[in-house]
Scaffold this active site. Sequence first.
Site, PDB file in Angstrom:
ATOM      1  N   TYR A  70      38.005  87.293  45.075  1.00 52.70           N
ATOM      2  CA  TYR A  70      37.028  86.635  45.598  1.00 52.70           C
ATOM      3  C   TYR A  70      37.146  86.843  47.134  1.00 52.70           C
ATOM      4  O   TYR A  70      37.514  85.732  47.569  1.00 52.70           O
ATOM      5  CB  TYR A  70      36.462  85.290  44.876  1.00 52.70           C
ATOM      6  CG  TYR A  70      36.097  85.207  43.464  1.00 52.70           C
ATOM      7  CD1 TYR A  70      35.982  86.584  43.001  1.00 52.70           C
ATOM      8  CD2 TYR A  70      36.219  84.240  42.941  1.00 52.70           C
ATOM      9  CE1 TYR A  70      35.713  86.581  41.546  1.00 52.70           C
ATOM     10  CE2 TYR A  70      35.685  84.063  41.489  1.00 52.70           C
ATOM     11  CZ  TYR A  70      35.565  85.196  40.998  1.00 52.70           C
ATOM     12  OH  TYR A  70      35.491  85.198  39.396  1.00 52.70           O
ATOM     13  N   PHE A 215      28.736  83.493  34.436  1.00 50.88           N
ATOM     14  CA  PHE A 215      27.334  83.742  34.471  1.00 50.88           C
ATOM     15  C   PHE A 215      26.347  82.709  33.603  1.00 50.88           C
ATOM     16  O   PHE A 215      25.666  83.027  32.797  1.00 50.88           O
ATOM     17  CB  PHE A 215      26.652  84.980  34.156  1.00 50.88           C
ATOM     18  CG  PHE A 215      27.134  86.039  35.383  1.00 50.88           C
ATOM     19  CD1 PHE A 215      27.518  85.742  36.326  1.00 50.88           C
ATOM     20  CD2 PHE A 215      26.791  87.498  34.905  1.00 50.88           C
ATOM     21  CE1 PHE A 215      27.777  86.769  37.753  1.00 50.88           C
ATOM     22  CE2 PHE A 215      27.157  88.365  36.058  1.00 50.88           C
ATOM     23  CZ  PHE A 215      27.603  88.084  37.400  1.00 50.88           C
ATOM     24  N   PRO A 216      26.973  81.357  33.861  1.00 56.11           N
ATOM     25  CA  PRO A 216      26.258  80.313  32.722  1.00 56.11           C
ATOM     26  C   PRO A 216      24.762  80.243  32.947  1.00 56.11           C
ATOM     27  O   PRO A 216      24.172  79.699  32.075  1.00 56.11           O
ATOM     28  CB  PRO A 216      27.014  79.119  33.109  1.00 56.11           C
ATOM     29  CG  PRO A 216      27.627  79.192  34.259  1.00 56.11           C
ATOM     30  CD  PRO A 216      27.716  80.740  34.517  1.00 56.11           C
ATOM     31  N   LEU A 217      24.431  80.655  34.423  1.00 62.09           N
ATOM     32  CA  LEU A 217      22.969  80.616  34.678  1.00 62.09           C
ATOM     33  C   LEU A 217      22.328  81.965  34.771  1.00 62.09           C
ATOM     34  O   LEU A 217      21.224  82.099  35.336  1.00 62.09           O
ATOM     35  CB  LEU A 217      22.781  79.741  36.067  1.00 62.09           C
ATOM     36  CG  LEU A 217      23.379  78.562  36.023  1.00 62.09           C
ATOM     37  CD1 LEU A 217      23.192  77.792  37.402  1.00 62.09           C
ATOM     38  CD2 LEU A 217      22.724  77.393  35.186  1.00 62.09           C
ATOM     39  N   GLY A 220      21.456  82.755  38.085  1.00 60.89           N
ATOM     40  CA  GLY A 220      20.360  82.074  38.846  1.00 60.89           C
ATOM     41  C   GLY A 220      19.079  82.542  38.001  1.00 60.89           C
ATOM     42  O   GLY A 220      18.067  81.912  38.293  1.00 60.89           O
TER      43      GLY A 220
HETATM   44  N1  LIG Z   1      35.680  86.384  34.806  1.00 62.27           N
HETATM   45  C1  LIG Z   1      34.845  87.292  35.310  1.00 62.27           C
HETATM   46  O1  LIG Z   1      34.659  88.502  35.262  1.00 62.27           O
HETATM   47  C2  LIG Z   1      33.821  86.602  36.299  1.00 62.27           C
HETATM   48  C3  LIG Z   1      32.692  87.302  36.465  1.00 62.27           C
HETATM   49  C4  LIG Z   1      31.526  86.749  37.501  1.00 62.27           C
HETATM   50  C5  LIG Z   1      31.666  85.600  37.640  1.00 62.27           C
HETATM   51  N2  LIG Z   1      32.624  84.641  37.195  1.00 62.27           N
HETATM   52  C6  LIG Z   1      32.947  83.264  37.596  1.00 62.27           C
HETATM   53  O2  LIG Z   1      31.633  82.497  36.980  1.00 62.27           O
HETATM   54  C7  LIG Z   1      31.244  81.779  37.877  1.00 62.27           C
HETATM   55  C8  LIG Z   1      29.747  81.470  37.752  1.00 62.27           C
HETATM   56  O3  LIG Z   1      29.071  82.720  38.032  1.00 62.27           O
HETATM   57  P1  LIG Z   1      27.866  82.963  39.102  1.00 62.27           P
HETATM   58  O4  LIG Z   1      28.376  81.915  40.072  1.00 62.27           O
HETATM   59  O5  LIG Z   1      28.129  84.310  39.614  1.00 62.27           O
HETATM   60  O6  LIG Z   1      26.542  82.890  38.408  1.00 62.27           O
HETATM   61  P2  LIG Z   1      25.748  81.651  37.512  1.00 62.27           P
HETATM   62  O7  LIG Z   1      26.635  80.336  37.905  1.00 62.27           O
HETATM   63  O8  LIG Z   1      25.233  82.152  36.489  1.00 62.27           O
HETATM   64  O9  LIG Z   1      24.726  81.603  38.817  1.00 62.27           O
HETATM   65  C9  LIG Z   1      24.881  81.578  40.248  1.00 62.27           C
HETATM   66  C10 LIG Z   1      23.607  81.774  40.705  1.00 62.27           C
HETATM   67  O10 LIG Z   1      22.564  80.699  40.202  1.00 62.27           O
HETATM   68  C11 LIG Z   1      21.992  80.102  41.797  1.00 62.27           C
HETATM   69  N3  LIG Z   1      22.177  78.665  41.056  1.00 62.27           N
HETATM   70  C12 LIG Z   1      22.968  77.509  40.683  1.00 62.27           C
HETATM   71  N4  LIG Z   1      22.495  76.832  40.587  1.00 62.27           N
HETATM   72  C13 LIG Z   1      21.088  76.756  40.691  1.00 62.27           C
HETATM   73  C14 LIG Z   1      20.238  75.519  40.813  1.00 62.27           C
HETATM   74  N5  LIG Z   1      20.202  74.546  40.400  1.00 62.27           N
HETATM   75  N6  LIG Z   1      18.776  75.973  40.956  1.00 62.27           N
HETATM   76  C15 LIG Z   1      18.538  77.497  41.343  1.00 62.27           C
HETATM   77  N7  LIG Z   1      19.475  78.433  41.496  1.00 62.27           N
HETATM   78  C16 LIG Z   1      20.775  78.137  41.479  1.00 62.27           C
HETATM   79  C17 LIG Z   1      23.030  80.292  42.817  1.00 62.27           C
HETATM   80  O11 LIG Z   1      22.359  80.219  44.022  1.00 62.27           O
HETATM   81  P3  LIG Z   1      22.750  79.122  45.045  1.00 62.27           P
HETATM   82  O12 LIG Z   1      23.841  79.534  45.568  1.00 62.27           O
HETATM   83  O13 LIG Z   1      21.278  79.395  46.195  1.00 62.27           O
HETATM   84  O14 LIG Z   1      22.564  77.808  44.364  1.00 62.27           O
HETATM   85  C18 LIG Z   1      23.476  81.574  42.402  1.00 62.27           C
HETATM   86  O15 LIG Z   1      22.806  82.718  42.733  1.00 62.27           O
HETATM   87  C19 LIG Z   1      31.598  82.324  39.318  1.00 62.27           C
HETATM   88  O16 LIG Z   1      31.400  81.638  40.273  1.00 62.27           O
HETATM   89  C20 LIG Z   1      32.996  82.861  38.939  1.00 62.27           C
HETATM   90  O17 LIG Z   1      33.723  81.658  39.053  1.00 62.27           O
HETATM   91  C21 LIG Z   1      33.808  85.461  36.548  1.00 62.27           C
END
Ligand SMILES: NC(=O)c1ccc[n+]([C@@H]2O[C@H](COP(=O)([O-])OP(=O)(O)OC[C@H]3O[C@@H](n4cnc5c(N)ncnc54)[C@H](OP(=O)(O)O)[C@@H]3O)[C@@H](O)[C@H]2O)c1
Length: 290
Positions: A70, A215-217, A220
């Site tokens: 990252y 990607f729990p959300l 977004g």
């Molecule tokens: N193992 C793997 O291969 C892998 C791959 C991908 C990700 N990951 C891990 O998984 C974690 C979670 O995934 P992610 O962060 O990519 O996706 P996510 O948690 O599904 O969604 C994050 C997105 O949602 C938005 N968001 C979050 N809370 C919100 C809210 N309350 N209201 C409106 N928008 C909201 C964020 O924008 P804002 O910043 O504007 O809030 C961001 O764009 C990553 O941080 C990483 O640590 C692991």
Amino acid sequence: MTDSANALPAAASGTFRLGGDLTVNRLGFGTMQLTGKGVWGWPDDREAPVAVLRRAVELGVNLIDTADAYGPFVTDAFIREALHPYADDLVIATKVGFTRQGPNEWIPVGRPEYLRQQTELNLRNLGVDRIDLLQLHRIDPKVPLEDQLGELKALQDEGKVRHIGLSEVSVDEVKAAREIAEIVSVQNLFNLTNRKSSALLEYAEAEGIGFIPWFPLATGKLSGEGSPLAELAARHGSTPSQLALAWLLRKSPVLLPIPGTSSVAHLEENVAGASIELTDEEFAELDALS
Ligand SMILES: NC(=O)c1ccc[n+]([C@@H]2O[C@H](COP(=O)([O-])OP(=O)(O)OC[C@H]3O[C@@H](n4cnc5c(N)ncnc54)[C@H](OP(=O)(O)O)[C@@H]3O)[C@@H](O)[C@H]2O)c1
């Protein structure tokens, strides 16, 4: 955990014991949103990530997911700046095994000497003597599994790694990996609208292995006004993000969601989702969406 720690908002998500000895609040935090665009380089605002990380810990989050890739090493630097010296109960889960060529470019490399180098760099950049949870970011198909897991096991035997996890794996891959090393967690894409890893979740639950859904959300897409959960959330008096997280927390006791955000307001909203208790009817209604 102390009584005051139990009163913090993230504690409402319940706890999970990783590897039988590392207790974390189930609602964690993912750091991937804290870098520049395409998970590459520094963000324009370098203060905001520090504020988000500090607020997460204040709210009781004690599972933070990062990776050498990252930035690379941007999120490790923010974690260190924001939180070092680390609280005893903070679990930093990092990963090795991906190389980066530029924004949104990721190529797995599982050669043992590379995995060792990146583990050493994670130790140095995070400022720790031992990594709590080291996840193999991807299994490299070009390298024998026993070489990849064997190196992580060697690092564990040397005291540099406490627990080993995997990322984006099938049930068969986890079974094969467990022949080589003890695996305490898996991290796969999983959320309300993407349940391709359901078989892995069933396996993890049966075996007591932590499942960290990334990607729990749905990056977004499940959050905000345009969310498919917007109407249900309005009826429930919560927000779509909170419902998406509450569904995961209710779905299985081994699920450890790590929603990512670069905003303190979104973080606070998400962590407040930990205390939502869905009725059986609400859970069934959410579960029926896919
Ligand atoms: N193992 C793997 O291969 C892998 C791959 C991908 C990700 N990951 C891990 O998984 C974690 C979670 O995934 P992610 O962060 O990519 O996706 P996510 O948690 O599904 O969604 C994050 C997105 O949602 C938005 N968001 C979050 N809370 C919100 C809210 N309350 N209201 C409106 N928008 C909201 C964020 O924008 P804002 O910043 O504007 O809030 C961001 O764009 C990553 O941080 C990483 O640590 C692991």
